[in-house]
Design a protein around this motif. Structure first.
Motif, PDB file in Angstrom:
ATOM      1  N   LEU A  46       0.827  -1.208   0.000  1.00 48.49           N
ATOM      2  CA  LEU A  46       0.000   0.000   0.000  1.00 48.49           C
ATOM      3  C   LEU A  46       0.864   1.262   0.000  1.00 48.49           C
ATOM      4  O   LEU A  46       0.540   2.247  -0.672  1.00 48.49           O
ATOM      5  N   VAL A  47       1.967   1.236   0.744  1.00 43.52           N
ATOM      6  CA  VAL A  47       2.898   2.368   0.731  1.00 43.52           C
ATOM      7  C   VAL A  47       3.513   2.528  -0.662  1.00 43.52           C
ATOM      8  O   VAL A  47       3.650   3.654  -1.174  1.00 43.52           O
ATOM      9  N   ASP A  48       3.866   1.411  -1.296  1.00 44.13           N
ATOM     10  CA  ASP A  48       4.412   1.471  -2.654  1.00 44.13           C
ATOM     11  C   ASP A  48       3.385   2.038  -3.630  1.00 44.13           C
ATOM     12  O   ASP A  48       3.722   2.805  -4.537  1.00 44.13           O
ATOM     13  N   GLU A  49       2.120   1.651  -3.431  1.00 48.65           N
ATOM     14  CA  GLU A  49       1.047   2.165  -4.285  1.00 48.65           C
ATOM     15  C   GLU A  49       0.908   3.678  -4.132  1.00 48.65           C
ATOM     16  O   GLU A  49       0.718   4.403  -5.112  1.00 48.65           O
ATOM     17  N   MET A  50       1.032   4.142  -2.881  1.00 46.98           N
ATOM     18  CA  MET A  50       0.986   5.588  -2.642  1.00 46.98           C
ATOM     19  C   MET A  50       2.123   6.286  -3.394  1.00 46.98           C
ATOM     20  O   MET A  50       1.918   7.329  -4.025  1.00 46.98           O
ATOM     21  N   ALA A  51       3.304   5.704  -3.332  1.00 41.67           N
ATOM     22  CA  ALA A  51       4.465   6.306  -3.992  1.00 41.67           C
ATOM     23  C   ALA A  51       4.268   6.368  -5.507  1.00 41.67           C
ATOM     24  O   ALA A  51       4.615   7.370  -6.154  1.00 41.67           O
ATOM     25  N   LEU A  52       3.699   5.305  -6.086  1.00 40.44           N
ATOM     26  CA  LEU A  52       3.443   5.277  -7.522  1.00 40.44           C
ATOM     27  C   LEU A  52       2.451   6.359  -7.938  1.00 40.44           C
ATOM     28  O   LEU A  52       2.498   6.852  -9.076  1.00 40.44           O
ATOM     29  N   ASN A  53       1.575   6.720  -7.007  1.00 44.08           N
ATOM     30  CA  ASN A  53       0.591   7.766  -7.275  1.00 44.08           C
ATOM     31  C   ASN A  53       1.089   9.149  -6.875  1.00 44.08           C
ATOM     32  O   ASN A  53       0.308  10.109  -6.814  1.00 44.08           O
ATOM     33  N   GLY A  54       2.397   9.232  -6.563  1.00 43.68           N
ATOM     34  CA  GLY A  54       3.001  10.513  -6.250  1.00 43.68           C
ATOM     35  C   GLY A  54       2.680  11.043  -4.863  1.00 43.68           C
ATOM     36  O   GLY A  54       2.770  12.248  -4.616  1.00 43.68           O
ATOM     37  N   ARG A  55       2.350  10.150  -3.922  1.00 43.25           N
ATOM     38  CA  ARG A  55       1.987  10.566  -2.567  1.00 43.25           C
ATOM     39  C   ARG A  55       3.088  10.167  -1.589  1.00 43.25           C
ATOM     40  O   ARG A  55       3.559   9.028  -1.595  1.00 43.25           O
ATOM     41  N   GLU A  56       3.489  11.092  -0.742  1.00 46.44           N
ATOM     42  CA  GLU A  56       4.487  10.802   0.279  1.00 46.44           C
ATOM     43  C   GLU A  56       3.820  10.123   1.480  1.00 46.44           C
ATOM     44  O   GLU A  56       2.744  10.536   1.908  1.00 46.44           O
ATOM     45  N   PRO A  57       4.442   9.074   2.042  1.00 46.79           N
ATOM     46  CA  PRO A  57       3.910   8.442   3.256  1.00 46.79           C
ATOM     47  C   PRO A  57       4.220   9.285   4.486  1.00 46.79           C
ATOM     48  O   PRO A  57       5.144   8.990   5.247  1.00 46.79           O
ATOM     49  N   ASN A  58       3.461  10.343   4.672  1.00 48.92           N
ATOM     50  CA  ASN A  58       3.758  11.310   5.719  1.00 48.92           C
ATOM     51  C   ASN A  58       3.077  10.958   7.040  1.00 48.92           C
ATOM     52  O   ASN A  58       3.724  10.679   8.036  1.00 48.92           O
ATOM     53  N   GLN A  59       1.738  10.958   7.048  1.00 48.31           N
ATOM     54  CA  GLN A  59       1.013  10.743   8.299  1.00 48.31           C
ATOM     55  C   GLN A  59       0.044   9.559   8.173  1.00 48.31           C
ATOM     56  O   GLN A  59      -0.689   9.449   7.190  1.00 48.31           O
ATOM     57  N   ILE A  60       0.014   8.717   9.199  1.00 43.88           N
ATOM     58  CA  ILE A  60      -0.874   7.567   9.238  1.00 43.88           C
ATOM     59  C   ILE A  60      -1.553   7.518  10.602  1.00 43.88           C
ATOM     60  O   ILE A  60      -0.943   7.847  11.625  1.00 43.88           O
ATOM     61  N   ILE A  61      -2.819   7.106  10.619  1.00 42.50           N
ATOM     62  CA  ILE A  61      -3.557   6.908  11.860  1.00 42.50           C
ATOM     63  C   ILE A  61      -3.991   5.450  11.956  1.00 42.50           C
ATOM     64  O   ILE A  61      -4.507   4.888  10.995  1.00 42.50           O
ATOM     65  N   ASP A  62      -3.736   4.844  13.110  1.00 40.39           N
ATOM     66  CA  ASP A  62      -4.144   3.459  13.369  1.00 40.39           C
ATOM     67  C   ASP A  62      -5.282   3.478  14.384  1.00 40.39           C
ATOM     68  O   ASP A  62      -5.071   3.768  15.564  1.00 40.39           O
ATOM     69  N   PHE A  63      -6.486   3.173  13.926  1.00 37.82           N
ATOM     70  CA  PHE A  63      -7.650   3.118  14.792  1.00 37.82           C
ATOM     71  C   PHE A  63      -7.649   1.801  15.569  1.00 37.82           C
ATOM     72  O   PHE A  63      -7.279   0.758  15.036  1.00 37.82           O
ATOM     73  N   CYS A  64      -8.091   1.840  16.823  1.00 37.95           N
ATOM     74  CA  CYS A  64      -8.108   0.643  17.685  1.00 37.95           C
ATOM     75  C   CYS A  64      -6.712   0.034  17.738  1.00 37.95           C
ATOM     76  O   CYS A  64      -6.527  -1.170  17.520  1.00 37.95           O
ATOM     77  N   CYS A  65      -5.730   0.857  18.047  1.00 39.34           N
ATOM     78  CA  CYS A  65      -4.330   0.433  17.896  1.00 39.34           C
ATOM     79  C   CYS A  65      -3.894  -0.619  18.903  1.00 39.34           C
ATOM     80  O   CYS A  65      -2.868  -1.268  18.713  1.00 39.34           O
ATOM     81  N   GLY A  66      -4.638  -0.784  20.011  1.00 37.68           N
ATOM     82  CA  GLY A  66      -4.268  -1.786  20.999  1.00 37.68           C
ATOM     83  C   GLY A  66      -2.882  -1.549  21.561  1.00 37.68           C
ATOM     84  O   GLY A  66      -2.513  -0.430  21.921  1.00 37.68           O
ATOM     85  N   THR A  67      -2.076  -2.595  21.592  1.00 41.04           N
ATOM     86  CA  THR A  67      -0.719  -2.501  22.129  1.00 41.04           C
ATOM     87  C   THR A  67       0.318  -2.138  21.072  1.00 41.04           C
ATOM     88  O   THR A  67       1.516  -2.157  21.347  1.00 41.04           O
ATOM     89  N   GLY A  68      -0.146  -1.841  19.858  1.00 37.85           N
ATOM     90  CA  GLY A  68       0.772  -1.344  18.836  1.00 37.85           C
ATOM     91  C   GLY A  68       1.147  -2.317  17.746  1.00 37.85           C
ATOM     92  O   GLY A  68       2.203  -2.165  17.125  1.00 37.85           O
ATOM     93  N   PHE A  69       0.290  -3.284  17.449  1.00 37.32           N
ATOM     94  CA  PHE A  69       0.589  -4.268  16.398  1.00 37.32           C
ATOM     95  C   PHE A  69       0.895  -3.580  15.070  1.00 37.32           C
ATOM     96  O   PHE A  69       1.961  -3.794  14.465  1.00 37.32           O
ATOM     97  N   ILE A  70      -0.015  -2.738  14.596  1.00 35.29           N
ATOM     98  CA  ILE A  70       0.197  -2.038  13.335  1.00 35.29           C
ATOM     99  C   ILE A  70       1.227  -0.917  13.494  1.00 35.29           C
ATOM    100  O   ILE A  70       2.066  -0.696  12.609  1.00 35.29           O
ATOM    101  N   VAL A  71       1.170  -0.212  14.613  1.00 37.25           N
ATOM    102  CA  VAL A  71       2.100   0.900  14.859  1.00 37.25           C
ATOM    103  C   VAL A  71       3.545   0.437  14.675  1.00 37.25           C
ATOM    104  O   VAL A  71       4.357   1.122  14.036  1.00 37.25           O
TER     105      VAL A  71
END
Length: 281
Positions: A46-71
């Motif tokens: 998904l990050v690579d897809e953003m880059a291909l579309n000319g978008r910088e991976p600047n800010q991300i929000i993880d909903f229901c983050c729990g103990t930080g699995f996705i973080v």
């Protein structure tokens, strides 16, 4: 949906349950290496897809983050990582040592962020813990920038639950199928005993799983379209008894079976335990 349920009641049930299991939470199956690798690969794509579309991976929000699995999986890919959860005891376990992580104790459906703030949003093992996921979709849509991506995963697949309920009383079931039926349909009872948690509040903490038996991808697609998301993709994972094949046979066996079941979708929908979704604003 049960008329007696309220959003605040569901939130309080989740706080009770997750504060009770927080010390054991990182031993959950989704922290197993094979699943972390699967989710990490999806996020990288998904990050690579953003880059291909000319978008910088600047800010991300993880909903229901729990103990930080996705973080933990995205902290090296984004300049700013925001984690949101209603259970402070869970937030206290998140590793923020990288210096680019901010945590907020608030509901996924009602966050304090400005419109169009984030390039990407994630919600892992989250959707079935909400009373109304349409409200969450609206909030995620609001805080995402135009073209932003919402990745959602580990959502109970209603077709799988219905299949198990249909066959559970049939005679002479194979022990592997009987084990899956027991583990899935009696999971709340087992966790209630394991963690000494009140069963009613455990059930209330996952209202969509326990009252609607999970999600149907066509229904979720319709809600996403109603909110305004321009793109929607559903995926299926963790086929029936995949754990047995993976750990008692081999990763190659599991990969072969998964590839075959994936190739015959939608005929094989009921053989996958979980649904994942990728939505684009």
């Amino acid at each position: 949906m049960n008329d007696k349920l309220s959003r605040e009641g569901v939130i309080e049930a989740n706080r009770y349950v997750h504060s009770s299991i927080v010390e054991e939470y990182n031993n959950s199956p989704h922290f197993n290496p094979e699943n972390k690798a699967r989710v990490s690969s999806i996020l990288d794509d998904l990050v690579d897809e953003m880059a291909l579309n000319g978008r910088e991976p600047n800010q991300i929000i993880d909903f229901c983050c729990g103990t930080g699995f996705i973080v933990d999986l995205v902290k090296n890919s984004f300049a700013r990582v925001v984690g949101v959860d209603v259970t402070q005891e869970m937030l206290d376990k998140v590793d923020i040592s990288s210096g680019n992580i901010e945590l907020f104790n608030c509901a996924a459906e009602n966050t304090p962020f400005d419109d169009n703030s984030f390039d990407m949003a994630t919600a892992y093992s989250c959707l079935d813990h909400l009373l109304n996921y349409e409200e969450f979709f609206a909030e995620a849509y609001r805080v995402l920038k135009p073209g932003g991506i919402l990745y959602i995963d580990l959502n109970p697949n209603r077709a799988f639950w219905h299949m198990l309920k249909t066959v559970q009383h049939m005679p002479e079931l194979h022990e592997n199928l009987s084990r899956e039926i027991y583990n899935t349909l009696n999971n709340d009872e087992r966790n209630s005993k394991k963690y000494n948690i009140d069963i009613d509040r455990l059930v209330m903490a996952e209202p969509i799983k326990n009252h609607q038996f999970g999600f149907d991808d066509d229904e979720v697609r319709a809600v996403a379209k109603k909110i305004g998301f321009s793109k929607f993709k559903a995926s299926y994972h963790w086929f029936l008894n995949e754990g047995i094949v993976l750990h008692e046979q081999s990763e190659d066996h599991a990969s072969t079976i998964n590839s075959y079941f994936q190739s015959i979708l939608p005929a094989s929908k009921s053989l996958f335990k979980y649904l994942g979704f990728v939505l684009t604003k």
